[in-house]
Design a protein around this motif. Structure first.
Motif, PDB file in Angstrom:
ATOM      1  N   ASN A 145     -10.202 -12.708  -0.470  1.00  0.00           N
ATOM      2  CA  ASN A 145      -9.779 -12.138  -1.740  1.00  0.00           C
ATOM      3  C   ASN A 145      -8.362 -11.597  -1.580  1.00  0.00           C
ATOM      4  O   ASN A 145      -8.070 -10.861  -0.640  1.00  0.00           O
ATOM      5  CB  ASN A 145     -10.734 -11.011  -2.140  1.00  0.00           C
ATOM      6  CG  ASN A 145     -10.685 -10.708  -3.620  1.00  0.00           C
ATOM      7  OD1 ASN A 145     -10.391 -11.573  -4.425  1.00  0.00           O
ATOM      8  ND2 ASN A 145     -10.995  -9.478  -3.975  1.00  0.00           N
ATOM      9  N   TYR A 146      -7.474 -11.973  -2.476  1.00  0.00           N
ATOM     10  CA  TYR A 146      -6.050 -11.626  -2.374  1.00  0.00           C
ATOM     11  C   TYR A 146      -5.772 -10.482  -3.341  1.00  0.00           C
ATOM     12  O   TYR A 146      -5.927 -10.627  -4.556  1.00  0.00           O
ATOM     13  CB  TYR A 146      -5.220 -12.858  -2.719  1.00  0.00           C
ATOM     14  CG  TYR A 146      -3.733 -12.697  -2.568  1.00  0.00           C
ATOM     15  CD1 TYR A 146      -3.108 -12.908  -1.350  1.00  0.00           C
ATOM     16  CD2 TYR A 146      -2.938 -12.362  -3.664  1.00  0.00           C
ATOM     17  CE1 TYR A 146      -1.739 -12.785  -1.221  1.00  0.00           C
ATOM     18  CE2 TYR A 146      -1.568 -12.240  -3.542  1.00  0.00           C
ATOM     19  CZ  TYR A 146      -0.973 -12.446  -2.318  1.00  0.00           C
ATOM     20  OH  TYR A 146       0.389 -12.326  -2.200  1.00  0.00           O
ATOM     21  N   VAL A 147      -5.383  -9.317  -2.807  1.00  0.00           N
ATOM     22  CA  VAL A 147      -5.220  -8.114  -3.613  1.00  0.00           C
ATOM     23  C   VAL A 147      -3.801  -7.585  -3.474  1.00  0.00           C
ATOM     24  O   VAL A 147      -3.341  -7.308  -2.362  1.00  0.00           O
ATOM     25  CB  VAL A 147      -6.220  -7.020  -3.182  1.00  0.00           C
ATOM     26  CG1 VAL A 147      -6.225  -5.872  -4.191  1.00  0.00           C
ATOM     27  CG2 VAL A 147      -7.621  -7.598  -3.037  1.00  0.00           C
ATOM     28  N   VAL A 148      -3.118  -7.455  -4.595  1.00  0.00           N
ATOM     29  CA  VAL A 148      -1.741  -6.932  -4.611  1.00  0.00           C
ATOM     30  C   VAL A 148      -1.788  -5.470  -5.024  1.00  0.00           C
ATOM     31  O   VAL A 148      -2.287  -5.141  -6.100  1.00  0.00           O
ATOM     32  CB  VAL A 148      -0.868  -7.735  -5.598  1.00  0.00           C
ATOM     33  CG1 VAL A 148       0.566  -7.218  -5.572  1.00  0.00           C
ATOM     34  CG2 VAL A 148      -0.916  -9.217  -5.258  1.00  0.00           C
ATOM     35  N   VAL A 149      -1.267  -4.570  -4.175  1.00  0.00           N
ATOM     36  CA  VAL A 149      -1.424  -3.135  -4.423  1.00  0.00           C
ATOM     37  C   VAL A 149      -0.135  -2.389  -4.116  1.00  0.00           C
ATOM     38  O   VAL A 149       0.789  -2.911  -3.492  1.00  0.00           O
ATOM     39  CB  VAL A 149      -2.571  -2.544  -3.582  1.00  0.00           C
ATOM     40  CG1 VAL A 149      -3.886  -3.213  -3.912  1.00  0.00           C
ATOM     41  CG2 VAL A 149      -2.264  -2.673  -2.102  1.00  0.00           C
ATOM     42  N   SER A 150      -0.118  -1.127  -4.541  1.00  0.00           N
ATOM     43  CA  SER A 150       0.995  -0.229  -4.240  1.00  0.00           C
ATOM     44  C   SER A 150       0.626   0.627  -3.025  1.00  0.00           C
ATOM     45  O   SER A 150      -0.528   0.649  -2.595  1.00  0.00           O
ATOM     46  CB  SER A 150       1.281   0.671  -5.450  1.00  0.00           C
ATOM     47  OG  SER A 150       0.186   1.549  -5.653  1.00  0.00           O
ATOM     48  N   PRO A 151       1.593   1.361  -2.469  1.00  0.00           N
ATOM     49  CA  PRO A 151       1.300   2.167  -1.274  1.00  0.00           C
ATOM     50  C   PRO A 151       0.186   3.186  -1.459  1.00  0.00           C
ATOM     51  O   PRO A 151      -0.525   3.508  -0.512  1.00  0.00           O
ATOM     52  CB  PRO A 151       2.644   2.849  -0.983  1.00  0.00           C
ATOM     53  CG  PRO A 151       3.671   1.904  -1.518  1.00  0.00           C
ATOM     54  CD  PRO A 151       3.051   1.327  -2.762  1.00  0.00           C
ATOM     55  N   GLU A 152      -0.009   3.723  -2.687  1.00  0.00           N
ATOM     56  CA  GLU A 152      -1.005   4.769  -2.908  1.00  0.00           C
ATOM     57  C   GLU A 152      -2.385   4.236  -3.255  1.00  0.00           C
ATOM     58  O   GLU A 152      -3.298   5.018  -3.545  1.00  0.00           O
ATOM     59  CB  GLU A 152      -0.525   5.708  -4.030  1.00  0.00           C
ATOM     60  CG  GLU A 152       0.753   6.457  -3.714  1.00  0.00           C
ATOM     61  CD  GLU A 152       0.580   7.375  -2.516  1.00  0.00           C
ATOM     62  OE1 GLU A 152      -0.483   8.014  -2.408  1.00  0.00           O
ATOM     63  OE2 GLU A 152       1.486   7.438  -1.670  1.00  0.00           O
TER      64      GLU A 152
ATOM     65  N   PHE B  92       0.374   1.002   3.371  1.00  0.00           N
ATOM     66  CA  PHE B  92       1.692   0.544   2.956  1.00  0.00           C
ATOM     67  C   PHE B  92       2.579   1.752   2.663  1.00  0.00           C
ATOM     68  O   PHE B  92       2.101   2.836   2.324  1.00  0.00           O
ATOM     69  CB  PHE B  92       1.595  -0.338   1.707  1.00  0.00           C
ATOM     70  CG  PHE B  92       0.832  -1.609   1.930  1.00  0.00           C
ATOM     71  CD1 PHE B  92       1.057  -2.392   3.056  1.00  0.00           C
ATOM     72  CD2 PHE B  92      -0.104  -2.050   1.011  1.00  0.00           C
ATOM     73  CE1 PHE B  92       0.360  -3.568   3.271  1.00  0.00           C
ATOM     74  CE2 PHE B  92      -0.805  -3.221   1.208  1.00  0.00           C
ATOM     75  CZ  PHE B  92      -0.583  -3.985   2.346  1.00  0.00           C
ATOM     76  N   ALA B  93       3.885   1.545   2.801  1.00  0.00           N
ATOM     77  CA  ALA B  93       4.849   2.622   2.567  1.00  0.00           C
ATOM     78  C   ALA B  93       5.961   2.111   1.653  1.00  0.00           C
ATOM     79  O   ALA B  93       6.120   0.899   1.444  1.00  0.00           O
ATOM     80  CB  ALA B  93       5.433   3.102   3.896  1.00  0.00           C
TER      81      ALA B  93
END
Length: 315
Positions: free
Chosen positions: A26-33, A48-49
């Motif tokens: 599963n490919y999930v695009v997210v932000s650092p928070e 992620f930062a």
């Protein structure tokens, strides 16, 4: 939880898997928070930062299930993977694994854990772009919706805010379809149970009427009311127990078929129940046996009240 977003990937350890064995996740695009907001624990490495930009090293975070499956007994941090079915694909970059996240039931609470690859949206992932903003609050989640709309409008008046929902509602969504199927199957099962009870009662009652003269003779020769009632119940229960045993054998046979179905079908038909769950079989068998016993009870009482003199004159 609203659909599979799986893509093939290859690892630097195994860049050319055989045809048909290319892994996917599963490919999930997210932000650092994202992980902190969703309270998904990081088992290893880092989240992620803001420094994970286009000009820095391309990174990814993988789920525990992916790390255990493709790097068993190894340290996943520092491993490299490419979201592509071909390691020689020049259009897609290699990414370094910087963290391992806890498993998430991203296909619903009754689904198994699946491999997942998380990538930061700041590195312009090529497959999917974020469409949702996740907000955690300690109060009423829906009470802050007006504030969210006003904040978004302050940033961009042309950007609509739609599909607002609580996470509880999102989690419940995939379950509703299964619940509907369960209600329908339950209704049909209840109808089948009623028909079975009526059928047993009708057969036993008819048999009692046909044997009225015999019953009268038995009672004239000394049989008690309890003897006659017991005789009727025993004969009726033989039919019920044979039917229950036949049903259990058929259920075991169907269970073997269930085990080869895709997860989506198994989930709708079983709803997190093992096909060979002994408790379910025992409970159903007990219910059917009780129904058969009750269906035999009324004809048995009727037989026990037969007047021997009237029965002997019965034609």
């Amino acid at each position: 939880m609203q659909g599979w977003a799986g893509w093939n990937f290859v690892t630097a350890d195994r860049p050319n898997p055989p045809a048909g064995e290319v892994p996917d996740a599963n490919y999930v695009v997210v932000s650092p928070e994202y992980f902190r907001t969703m309270q998904i624990p990081l088992r290893r490495g880092r989240a992620f930062a803001d420094g994970d930009a286009q000009t820095s090293e391309l990174v990814a975070i993988v789920s525990e299930s992916l790390a255990q499956k493709y790097w068993p007994g190894e340290e996943p941090i520092g491993k490299r993977l490419k979201v592509s079915s071909n390691a020689d694909d020049k259009t897609q970059p290699w990414r370094s694994v910087v963290g391992v996240a806890g498993n998430v039931r991203s296909e619903g609470q009754y689904a198994p854990f699946i491999p997942e690859i998380y990538v930061p949206y700041t590195q312009l992932p090529w497959i999917l772009y974020p469409r949702y903003v996740l907000i955690r609050t300690s109060g009423d989640a829906l009470a802050i919706v007006p504030t969210i709309r006003s904040e978004v409008a302050a940033l961009d008046k042309e950007l609509p805010v739609t599909d607002v929902s609580t996470m509880k509602a999102v989690v419940a969504g995939p379950v509703k379809q299964g619940q509907t199927v369960m209600w329908l199957l339950g209704a049909f099962a209840a109808l089948a149970l009623v028909l079975a009870a009526v059928g047993i009662y009708s057969v036993i009652s008819y048999a009692v009427n046909q044997r009225t003269r015999e019953i009268g003779i038995r009672m004239a020769l000394g049989a008690t009311h309890q003897d006659v009632a017991g005789l009727v119940v025993r004969q009726g229960m033989v039919l019920g127990l044979v039917g229950t045993a036949t049903g259990l054998i058929g259920a075991f046979a169907i269970a073997r078929w269930f085990s080869i179905l895709p997860f989506e079908m198994r989930w709708l038909l079983l709803f997190d129940v093992r096909p060979t769950d002994p408790l379910i079989y025992a409970a159903v068998a007990a219910i059917l046996t009780m129904v058969a016993l009750l269906a035999c009870y009324v004809p048995a009482r009727k037989a026990a009240r037969v007047d021997p003199l009237l029965a002997l004159r019965y034609e």
